[in-house]
Structure formats: C-alpha cells, structure tokens
Design a protein around this motif. Structure first.
Motif, PDB file in Angstrom:
ATOM      1  N   ARG A  60       0.831  -1.203   0.000  1.00 53.40           N
ATOM      2  CA  ARG A  60       0.000   0.000   0.000  1.00 53.40           C
ATOM      3  C   ARG A  60       0.867   1.255   0.000  1.00 53.40           C
ATOM      4  NH1 ARG A  60      -2.312   1.526   5.778  1.00 53.40           N
ATOM      5  NH2 ARG A  60      -1.758   3.543   4.941  1.00 53.40           N
ATOM      6  N   PRO A  61       0.277   2.448  -0.167  1.00 53.78           N
ATOM      7  CA  PRO A  61       1.061   3.677   0.034  1.00 53.78           C
ATOM      8  C   PRO A  61       1.596   3.738   1.460  1.00 53.78           C
ATOM      9  CG  PRO A  61      -1.022   4.160  -1.060  1.00 53.78           C
ATOM     10  CD  PRO A  61      -1.099   2.735  -0.614  1.00 53.78           C
ATOM     11  N   ASN A  62       2.685   4.438   1.646  1.00 53.38           N
ATOM     12  CA  ASN A  62       3.355   4.458   2.941  1.00 53.38           C
ATOM     13  C   ASN A  62       2.552   5.137   4.040  1.00 53.38           C
ATOM     14  OD1 ASN A  62       5.688   3.115   2.061  1.00 53.38           O
ATOM     15  ND2 ASN A  62       6.638   5.012   1.350  1.00 53.38           N
ATOM     16  N   LEU A  63       1.784   6.179   3.699  1.00 53.58           N
ATOM     17  CA  LEU A  63       1.194   7.023   4.728  1.00 53.58           C
ATOM     18  C   LEU A  63      -0.312   6.893   4.863  1.00 53.58           C
ATOM     19  CD1 LEU A  63       3.215  10.285   4.022  1.00 53.58           C
ATOM     20  CD2 LEU A  63       3.650   8.577   5.795  1.00 53.58           C
ATOM     21  N   GLY A  77       1.799  16.906  -8.877  1.00 50.62           N
ATOM     22  CA  GLY A  77       2.769  16.315  -9.784  1.00 50.62           C
ATOM     23  C   GLY A  77       3.126  14.876  -9.455  1.00 50.62           C
ATOM     24  N   GLN A  78       3.691  14.189 -10.466  1.00 50.58           N
ATOM     25  CA  GLN A  78       3.936  12.767 -10.333  1.00 50.58           C
ATOM     26  C   GLN A  78       5.059  12.437  -9.353  1.00 50.58           C
ATOM     27  OE1 GLN A  78       5.078   9.296 -13.362  1.00 50.58           O
ATOM     28  NE2 GLN A  78       3.064  10.206 -13.799  1.00 50.58           N
ATOM     29  N   ARG A  79       6.041  13.307  -9.208  1.00 52.78           N
ATOM     30  CA  ARG A  79       7.093  13.022  -8.209  1.00 52.78           C
ATOM     31  C   ARG A  79       6.485  12.990  -6.802  1.00 52.78           C
ATOM     32  NH1 ARG A  79      12.317  12.829  -9.605  1.00 52.78           N
ATOM     33  NH2 ARG A  79      12.918  13.158  -7.426  1.00 52.78           N
ATOM     34  N   TRP A  80       5.592  13.918  -6.526  1.00 51.66           N
ATOM     35  CA  TRP A  80       4.899  13.924  -5.235  1.00 51.66           C
ATOM     36  C   TRP A  80       4.133  12.615  -5.059  1.00 51.66           C
ATOM     37  CZ3 TRP A  80      -0.296  13.559  -3.980  1.00 51.66           C
ATOM     38  CH2 TRP A  80      -0.643  13.878  -2.665  1.00 51.66           C
ATOM     39  N   TYR A  81       3.452  12.182  -6.129  1.00 47.12           N
ATOM     40  CA  TYR A  81       2.663  10.954  -6.059  1.00 47.12           C
ATOM     41  C   TYR A  81       3.549   9.737  -5.815  1.00 47.12           C
ATOM     42  CZ  TYR A  81      -0.878   7.508  -7.525  1.00 47.12           C
ATOM     43  OH  TYR A  81      -1.759   6.456  -7.584  1.00 47.12           O
ATOM     44  N   ARG A  82       4.573   9.595  -6.611  1.00 46.07           N
ATOM     45  CA  ARG A  82       5.451   8.421  -6.471  1.00 46.07           C
ATOM     46  C   ARG A  82       6.140   8.389  -5.113  1.00 46.07           C
ATOM     47  NH1 ARG A  82       8.818   7.435 -11.988  1.00 46.07           N
ATOM     48  NH2 ARG A  82       9.540   5.673 -10.714  1.00 46.07           N
ATOM     49  N   GLY A  83       6.340   9.548  -4.536  1.00 48.75           N
ATOM     50  CA  GLY A  83       6.979   9.602  -3.232  1.00 48.75           C
ATOM     51  C   GLY A  83       6.197   8.931  -2.120  1.00 48.75           C
ATOM     52  N   HIS A  84       4.912   8.612  -2.367  1.00 46.96           N
ATOM     53  CA  HIS A  84       4.101   7.962  -1.348  1.00 46.96           C
ATOM     54  C   HIS A  84       4.253   6.443  -1.336  1.00 46.96           C
ATOM     55  CE1 HIS A  84       2.118  11.886  -1.338  1.00 46.96           C
ATOM     56  NE2 HIS A  84       1.581  11.537  -0.186  1.00 46.96           N
ATOM     57  N   PHE A  85       4.961   5.879  -2.321  1.00 46.38           N
ATOM     58  CA  PHE A  85       5.011   4.429  -2.445  1.00 46.38           C
ATOM     59  C   PHE A  85       6.358   3.875  -1.981  1.00 46.38           C
ATOM     60  CE2 PHE A  85       1.865   5.921  -5.483  1.00 46.38           C
ATOM     61  CZ  PHE A  85       0.763   5.182  -5.054  1.00 46.38           C
ATOM     62  N   PRO A  86       6.361   2.633  -1.494  1.00 44.69           N
ATOM     63  CA  PRO A  86       7.625   2.044  -1.014  1.00 44.69           C
ATOM     64  C   PRO A  86       8.578   1.760  -2.160  1.00 44.69           C
ATOM     65  CG  PRO A  86       5.869   0.403  -1.021  1.00 44.69           C
ATOM     66  CD  PRO A  86       5.214   1.728  -1.335  1.00 44.69           C
ATOM     67  N   ARG A  88      10.884  -0.252  -4.508  1.00 47.24           N
ATOM     68  CA  ARG A  88      10.807  -1.638  -4.958  1.00 47.24           C
ATOM     69  C   ARG A  88      12.089  -1.988  -5.687  1.00 47.24           C
ATOM     70  NH1 ARG A  88       5.622  -3.090  -8.333  1.00 47.24           N
ATOM     71  NH2 ARG A  88       6.560  -1.592  -9.788  1.00 47.24           N
ATOM     72  N   GLY A  89      12.757  -3.026  -5.227  1.00 48.28           N
ATOM     73  CA  GLY A  89      14.025  -3.412  -5.818  1.00 48.28           C
ATOM     74  C   GLY A  89      13.868  -4.066  -7.172  1.00 48.28           C
ATOM     75  N   PRO A  90      14.960  -4.166  -7.947  1.00 48.26           N
ATOM     76  CA  PRO A  90      14.928  -4.816  -9.258  1.00 48.26           C
ATOM     77  C   PRO A  90      14.457  -6.268  -9.135  1.00 48.26           C
ATOM     78  CG  PRO A  90      16.996  -3.631  -8.938  1.00 48.26           C
ATOM     79  CD  PRO A  90      16.301  -3.644  -7.611  1.00 48.26           C
ATOM     80  N   GLY A  91      13.566  -6.660 -10.037  1.00 47.27           N
ATOM     81  CA  GLY A  91      13.085  -8.035 -10.047  1.00 47.27           C
ATOM     82  C   GLY A  91      12.050  -8.362  -8.990  1.00 47.27           C
ATOM     83  N   SER A  92      11.643  -7.379  -8.223  1.00 50.83           N
ATOM     84  CA  SER A  92      10.653  -7.627  -7.174  1.00 50.83           C
ATOM     85  C   SER A  92       9.321  -8.055  -7.785  1.00 50.83           C
ATOM     86  CB  SER A  92      10.455  -6.370  -6.331  1.00 50.83           C
ATOM     87  OG  SER A  92       9.376  -6.532  -5.441  1.00 50.83           O
ATOM     88  N   GLN A  93       8.661  -8.991  -7.146  1.00 52.75           N
ATOM     89  CA  GLN A  93       7.359  -9.471  -7.583  1.00 52.75           C
ATOM     90  C   GLN A  93       6.209  -8.800  -6.837  1.00 52.75           C
ATOM     91  OE1 GLN A  93       6.971 -11.732 -10.231  1.00 52.75           O
ATOM     92  NE2 GLN A  93       9.130 -11.135 -10.389  1.00 52.75           N
ATOM     93  N   THR A  94       6.513  -7.784  -6.050  1.00 48.34           N
ATOM     94  CA  THR A  94       5.454  -7.100  -5.319  1.00 48.34           C
ATOM     95  C   THR A  94       4.651  -6.200  -6.257  1.00 48.34           C
ATOM     96  OG1 THR A  94       6.900  -5.240  -4.722  1.00 48.34           O
ATOM     97  CG2 THR A  94       6.769  -7.093  -3.170  1.00 48.34           C
ATOM     98  N   ARG A  95       3.419  -5.931  -5.851  1.00 45.89           N
ATOM     99  CA  ARG A  95       2.548  -5.007  -6.565  1.00 45.89           C
ATOM    100  C   ARG A  95       2.175  -3.883  -5.590  1.00 45.89           C
ATOM    101  NH1 ARG A  95       3.835  -8.627  -9.555  1.00 45.89           N
ATOM    102  NH2 ARG A  95       2.552  -9.704 -11.116  1.00 45.89           N
ATOM    103  N   VAL A  96       2.260  -2.658  -6.037  1.00 44.77           N
ATOM    104  CA  VAL A  96       1.854  -1.542  -5.191  1.00 44.77           C
ATOM    105  C   VAL A  96       0.549  -0.979  -5.732  1.00 44.77           C
ATOM    106  CG1 VAL A  96       4.216  -0.992  -4.513  1.00 44.77           C
ATOM    107  CG2 VAL A  96       3.208   0.162  -6.483  1.00 44.77           C
ATOM    108  N   PHE A  97      -0.235  -0.419  -4.806  1.00 42.84           N
ATOM    109  CA  PHE A  97      -1.546   0.074  -5.233  1.00 42.84           C
ATOM    110  C   PHE A  97      -1.963   1.292  -4.427  1.00 42.84           C
ATOM    111  CE2 PHE A  97      -2.819  -2.222  -1.518  1.00 42.84           C
ATOM    112  CZ  PHE A  97      -4.117  -1.839  -1.167  1.00 42.84           C
ATOM    113  N   ASP A  98      -2.947   1.967  -4.970  1.00 41.73           N
ATOM    114  CA  ASP A  98      -3.555   3.154  -4.383  1.00 41.73           C
ATOM    115  C   ASP A  98      -5.062   2.930  -4.414  1.00 41.73           C
ATOM    116  OD1 ASP A  98      -4.188   5.773  -3.591  1.00 41.73           O
ATOM    117  OD2 ASP A  98      -3.810   6.625  -5.568  1.00 41.73           O
TER     118      ASP A  98
END
Length: 284
Positions: A60-63, A77-86, A88-98
């Motif tokens: 989930r989002p961090n906050l 802006g998108q940098r502000w948006y992306r800043g809310h997510f954890p 994710r390392g290369p090759g990670s199989q996790t999915r993030v969502f909002d």
C-alpha cells in the motif's frame, strides 16, 4: 490507545510532511502503482483494501489508504505521487496500489489515469445503488457534511446542488467541488456511466468489477478473482472483516421507490457490461 494515537497531532503532521519530502526526493527509485482500487464509495473498498494488505506480494502507500492523486491532488505532480510508495528493488514481484473512493466518479480521473498509467489495472466495487445512496447519506450526515435531516429532501436537492459543478471542474482542473464529492447520492450509483471512461481508456481487460454483495457473501471466491486478475500468487487472508459498515434499516419507502425507478436503466446497462444482471437484480 495505540502508539500512533499517543503521538501529538502536530508531530504526526510534521512526520508525514517529512516523509513526503523524502519520498519526493527519491521518487526516481519508487514505482507508480500497478493497480488502483477506484471505488465506489460505501461499496466495501476498505474491506477489500484490508484484505489486499494481507497479501505478501501487495504493498500500500506508505502514509495513507489512498493518496487521492488523480482526483484532488493532481496538481502536486507525479514526483509527489510516487513519493508515497515504497521503494521496490529490481526483479521484485510485489505489486503496489492506491485506493480512492472518489476516482470512479471524479470527471477528470479516468483520463488522467489512462494518460499517466496506461498499463495499470483498476478494480471497481459496486453495490446495490439504492442501498449505497442511503448508506452514503448516513455517512455524510454523521460526518457533518450533510445537513438535510430528510433523505428524500437530500435526493430532491441533488440536481440543484450538482448543477454546473462538473462543467466547472472540467474548466478549472484545480477546482474541488464540495457538493460533487459529498452530495452525489444518485450519481455515484450510475455505475455503467462511471465505468465507461475507464473501459474506453484502459480496455475492458484492465477493469475488474466486483459486486460487494458477492464479495461479502463469498469473500474467498471473490478474493481469488482479484488475485488472479492482479497476477499475484493465490493467497487467502485468515479472516475477512467488514469495515465501516452502517446499519441498513430505516430507509423511507418513498426514497427506496424513487431510487429503484431511477436506477432501473442504469442497472440494465451495468448488466450489459458484466454480461449478467447485477447481483442485486437477481431474485433471492
């Protein structure tokens, strides 16, 4: 009392601001969401959110539960948006969502999502729109955002309250309409109209519609639909809880009859999208 609630409010606010600043600075290392829960309001989105949080591949989002970026915070802006997510390392199989219950109804959100996240998947929860409207009215009344003590009066005022608001939001993308967000009792249940721009912008294959009646009656089955749609491994939470429910009794018969007539055509068009009648239109 939780540890979080024991922290003074001003310190919590300062901590969130600092976290957002750090996130914005490191936005290049943070993903955009793989999927979005777009609503609807009072349709079980919090319950699904909690179940998704239990999945080991989902983040989930961090906050916050939702960032409300594509509806009321898009100008940040998108940098502000992306800043809310954890990160994710290369090759990670996790999915993030909002998740935002307002994404499905905001007149600019679908186009923004299709433009910025063309590969994203979206999940929409829908519920008998008559019961949804009544639940939303009680919710807004309890929060102090609705002051009409009669549900029928609130329904009769809806067109007047919303008159011109969508046009104003389209002309001024930064305009936030209180009435559109809090008093759209019928509008938020016109699901076929609300889902159409998501299907057009992303394709039907990227839009999953889950009826909350089916989700709460057979949560394991519907959760399996969700995980299959997302492409994550099978997983079942230890339990499925129902969050933020309000008692459903007490709706005036006149309001129920008015709403049932209003939604008849909308439910038929939703059925065409689903390929079957909505769950609330199937005889018990």
């Amino acid at each position: 009392m939780t540890i979080r609630s024991a922290v003074p409010a001003e310190l919590r606010v300062a901590g969130r601001r600092a976290a957002v600043q750090v996130g914005r600075a490191s936005a290049g290392w943070r993903p955009v969401p793989d999927f979005l829960v777009i609503g609807g309001q009072r349709c079980g989105t919090t319950s699904l959110f909690r179940a998704l949080m239990d999945h080991p591949q989902v983040r989930r989002p961090n906050l916050h539960k939702g960032v409300n970026y594509f509806d009321v915070n898009y100008s940040r802006g998108q940098r502000w948006y992306r800043g809310h997510f954890p990160v994710r390392g290369p090759g990670s199989q996790t999915r993030v969502f909002d998740a935002s219950g307002y994404y499905m109804v905001h007149p600019l959100a679908a186009a923004r999502i299709a433009r910025d996240l063309p590969q994203v998947k979206v999940i929409a929860l829908v519920r008998d729109p008559v019961e949804r409207a009544w639940s939303a009215y009680k919710h807004e009344l309890a929060r102090g955002f609705e002051w009409e003590r009669s549900f029928l009066d609130a329904l009769r005022l809806e067109d007047e309250r919303l008159d011109g608001e969508v046009d104003r939001m389209l002309r001024d993308p930064d305009h936030q309409s209180f009435n559109h967000r809090h008093h759209a009792y019928r509008r938020r249940g016109e699901y076929a109209d609300l889902l159409a721009p998501f299907v057009a912008g992303l394709s039907a294959e990227r839009v999953l519609v889950v009826e909350s009646e089916r989700f709460f009656a057979r949560p394991a089955e519907q959760y399996e639909r969700v995980t299959s749609f997302l492409g994550v491994r099978p997983h079942q939470p230890a339990r499925f809880d129902r969050w933020n429910a309000r008692p459903g009794s007490g709706m005036p018969d006149a309001a129920r009859d008015l709403l049932r007539r209003h939604f008849a055509e909308h439910d038929e068009r939703l059925g065409a999208l689903l390929g079957r009648p909505p769950a609330w239109r199937v005889p018990a």
